[in-house]
Design an enzyme around this catalytic site. Structure first.
Site, PDB file in Angstrom:
ATOM      1  N   GLN B 196       0.878  -1.175   0.000  1.00 54.90           N
ATOM      2  CA  GLN B 196       0.000   0.000   0.000  1.00 54.90           C
ATOM      3  C   GLN B 196       0.912   1.221   0.000  1.00 54.90           C
ATOM      4  OE1 GLN B 196      -3.726  -0.528   0.180  1.00 54.90           O
ATOM      5  NE2 GLN B 196      -2.724  -2.342  -0.667  1.00 54.90           N
ATOM      6  N   ALA B 237     -11.744   2.701   4.467  1.00 53.17           N
ATOM      7  CA  ALA B 237     -10.794   1.852   3.759  1.00 53.17           C
ATOM      8  C   ALA B 237      -9.942   2.655   2.777  1.00 53.17           C
ATOM      9  CB  ALA B 237     -11.547   0.748   3.030  1.00 53.17           C
ATOM     10  N   HIS B 238      -8.993   1.980   2.137  1.00 53.27           N
ATOM     11  CA  HIS B 238      -8.054   2.671   1.247  1.00 53.27           C
ATOM     12  C   HIS B 238      -8.755   3.334   0.055  1.00 53.27           C
ATOM     13  CE1 HIS B 238      -6.997  -1.566  -0.582  1.00 53.27           C
ATOM     14  NE2 HIS B 238      -8.267  -1.352  -0.578  1.00 53.27           N
ATOM     15  N   ASN B 239      -8.260   4.545  -0.251  1.00 51.08           N
ATOM     16  CA  ASN B 239      -8.706   5.303  -1.417  1.00 51.08           C
ATOM     17  C   ASN B 239     -10.127   5.803  -1.341  1.00 51.08           C
ATOM     18  OD1 ASN B 239      -6.548   3.066  -2.661  1.00 51.08           O
ATOM     19  ND2 ASN B 239      -6.243   5.209  -3.215  1.00 51.08           N
ATOM     20  N   SER B 257     -12.170   2.665  -2.124  1.00 47.58           N
ATOM     21  CA  SER B 257     -12.329   3.446  -3.362  1.00 47.58           C
ATOM     22  C   SER B 257     -13.689   4.104  -3.499  1.00 47.58           C
ATOM     23  CB  SER B 257     -12.043   2.588  -4.601  1.00 47.58           C
ATOM     24  OG  SER B 257     -10.717   2.097  -4.541  1.00 47.58           O
TER      25      SER B 257
END
Lengths: 338, 338, 338
Positions: B196, B237-239, B257
């Site tokens: 990541q 969460a990521h993004n 995302s």
């Protein structure tokens, strides 16, 4: 720490059936225990294992009426007796009283006798800690926090300023008590912070699971009454009040200003809306969604259990068509009336 | 810190009705406040308490039209005025500027003027902290973290390497920003880690509740825009991208995302799937389950509230039979047609 | 750390289409990457970006059949290859081996070669840490914890006494492993604590997300098998067993004594009841509510997605009337029969 069955039976007000001088040193499950261990039978489902267990002794309910070759300790409530015996045979590891050299304790803190303060702890001015309490490694106690006697504050716990903790309270790692409640006011489209000037009061004999959060009150205090047991990752918002001896399983969220009664049992993953009241003795099954007050004791539930994805998809579509379906039934009724 | 009603009214652009020289020192609720406290009325539901309150003064909306014996401060928006007055009367406890002797700060970190770094803190190389910010006890700032001016980083917060925090940001205890997102690739039945390499950007005037987690981006950054307010135990969460002035209540999870718009309000316990978009101005009631993009503003909901367990059980069974029921209605329709 | 495409292709067993001596130094997305970066195409949805990307090279599936101007690396599985290449180009920041002067390590702990122990760490007696492992700032390892080789324990993690961690395990910040399970017995209306004498065993190649909690067993151990990947804010209760290579997304709660099979995939926000079994290869979509064992592999779901609030309200009412509706259909059937 070995004990004879006679000693153990006396401790829990039970009766030995078998050899009173038999020694056991620890607890085990019926299927895994060895001859130096004591097990218990609290759930009929496991009764069959009584005949094959290798345990040195088994705690059972009085008058079980089985003819068994192993030693028994007969008691009124085997699970309660087991809890006491396990605590006797597996005492907590001893914590050296005193302040660890790597801890930082403000000179204006009051630390009672026989308190253990672990490594890397930070204790600010005005903190008071009652005797026999343990503050484990990495904890932060902000200004004016009060901790009662015989408490166990496990590692990396944060107690924010002014928070009050009763006696014999256990707080597991990662817990945060007294962070600001979620108070915001909309000032022409922008959210401004509403200061959270209340605190949190935790009663006696409370246990709080790992990474649970309990926010400080907006004006008055958030309060957790005596004997409440909270599991892990619970979120309790500002000004919530939880009544005596209520138990709450993991991942529950309770929104602001809600009052939960005494002797309630709240299943894991349940969400409870803000500004409502839950009566004494209410049980909520797991993942319930509570949007209105519950005014009488009883068992309450919500949620539709998982099913194969294809069937789930079909049911969701049918659910969306229920209005239309009701309309169709109404038309049929009208046609038949004519 | 006592203030006269005249001073307070001037601060919030309000008008005193009563004694402008009357002194109050703190805030209280209408039912609990004493004569040295100031209270407020923002919700009509509590209007009846105006006649019995012992508060020294009450903040009310201009032109309330009640004949009251207590002092009033009339303002356009009592809750916004209350927030400002509470902040004036209850200033944050003073934090001594400087680096606590038990803290560890890498010599290559840049610490601006008037910054307070608490006990047991760890600050790695390349970190930059803007002036007037407070890093409380037990925090860990990994390499190259940037924190803006006038921030409050509460105890035991972890800011992972390269994370960027704006100005006037408040981060409550136990928060983790910049841990690796959940990136895994299936390599013949075994999951391997996908590095990541993105980071997290937090805007200005953001507040983040206790034990909330915001993951770093897989490649590009995760981003929380200016003025966003996050409650406790939220998972981002990521993004994920959260737009300006959006507020999110506790226990919400947002998968990877997903983009959430500006001025949204997301109720507690809501889950939002990954790779979708939520339009500006969307409101989601508590425990909503969002699986698809929401393309227009408005209020959205899901979930069926709790009911007595027996009734719940019956309804779940009926739900599973809906397909059959629809079939039965169809047959009736066909019979009637014939 | 720049590499030629030839070096990269060799590392992932791929083929360069284009200039094998072309240098890239980092990874980027198709839309954001520059000429010194390498990107990848794993999802057909993004295929259109191949024609406009400024990336220096793109990892694609062998035999893509597009006529492209940019350099390609053709591989069997672009996402797996990307994961490996990203790890090569973005190595973890180097951690100085040795014990930081602000850490506290009990003299009876066994620390293998090349271990890095960060600032403000606390390590108790009997702890063993295998070689090449990193224990980051603020971690607490209680007595007798075992950590294997080449592990990454991120900041502010708590590993409670006796917990066992395998090799190559990554544990993100704020995680708590080995806190007491939620064991309580009702002794005449008051809840007493049931000692939790088991531990937690974590296998090899496990990754555990930020603020996740895994409780120690009541008597036997809680166990997480090899290759399991857990996201953030997951709650795993006492005596849960998770099978090899199962992946669990954020905010999932699993109640006590439940067994989850191998190669399962559990969506975010799912709740799983206690004392049940989930077969190997089960997939659960997000926010599922699992109350009974699932005995065969397959995809399972529950929950009704959000809809506009007015429609939601109507559907909830219809849901509550389903029993009556079924009764009405039955009456119609009877009338038609007559």
């Amino acid at each position: 720490m070995s004990r004879t069955l006679a000693q153990i039976a006396q401790y829990v007000n039970g009766q030995v059936v078998g050899d009173p001088d038999y020694l056991v040193h620890s607890v085990g499950t019926l299927t895994q225990a060895g001859p130096e261990q004591i097990s218990f039978l609290a759930n009929k489902k496991y009764r069959k294992f009584l005949h094959t267990t290798r345990a040195g002794a088994v705690i059972v309910t009085t008058g079980l009426g089985e003819d068994l070759s192993c030693n028994l300790i007969e008691v009124a409530d085997p699970y309660v007796a087991y809890a006491r015996i396990a605590a006797m045979l597996h005492p907590e590891p001893f914590k050296q009283p005193g302040i660890h050299p790597s801890a930082w304790v403000h000179p204006d803190a009051e630390i009672a006798d026989n308190v253990s303060i672990g490594p890397q702890v930070s204790i600010e001015a005005g903190v008071k800690i009652g005797r026999d309490s343990v503050i484990a490694a990495g904890c932060v106690l902000e200004a004016n926090v009060k901790v009662g006697q015989d408490c166990r504050i496990k590692p990396n716990v944060t107690l924010c300023h002014e928070v009050m903790i009763g006696d014999r309270v256990i707080i597991h790692p990662g817990v945060v008590i007294g962070a600001d409640g979620f108070g915001i006011a909309n000032d022409n489209g922008q959210w401004i912070k509403v200061p959270q000037v209340g605190s949190v009061r935790i009663g006696n004999d409370v246990e709080i699971g790992a990474n649970t959060t309990i926010d400080r009150g907006a004006i008055d205090d958030t309060a957790i009454a005596d004997g409440v047991k909270l599991d892990n990752q619970i979120q309790i918002a500002h000004n919530v009040i939880i009544g005596e001896h209520t138990v709450i399983a993991g991942c529950v969220g309770i929104a602001g200003s809600t009052r939960v009664g005494r002797h309630c049992a709240i299943g894991g993953g349940t969400g409870i809306a803000g500004h409502i009241e839950i009566a004494d003795g209410v049980q909520l099954t797991g993942m319930s969604m509570v949007t209105k007050s519950i005014t009488e004791s009883g068992v309450f539930s919500s949620g539709i259990p998982a099913e194969p994805a294809k069937q789930w998809h079909k049911n969701v579509i049918r659910y969306r068509q229920m209005d239309k379906l009701t309309e169709r039934v109404k038309q049929l009724e009208n046609q038949l009336k004519d």
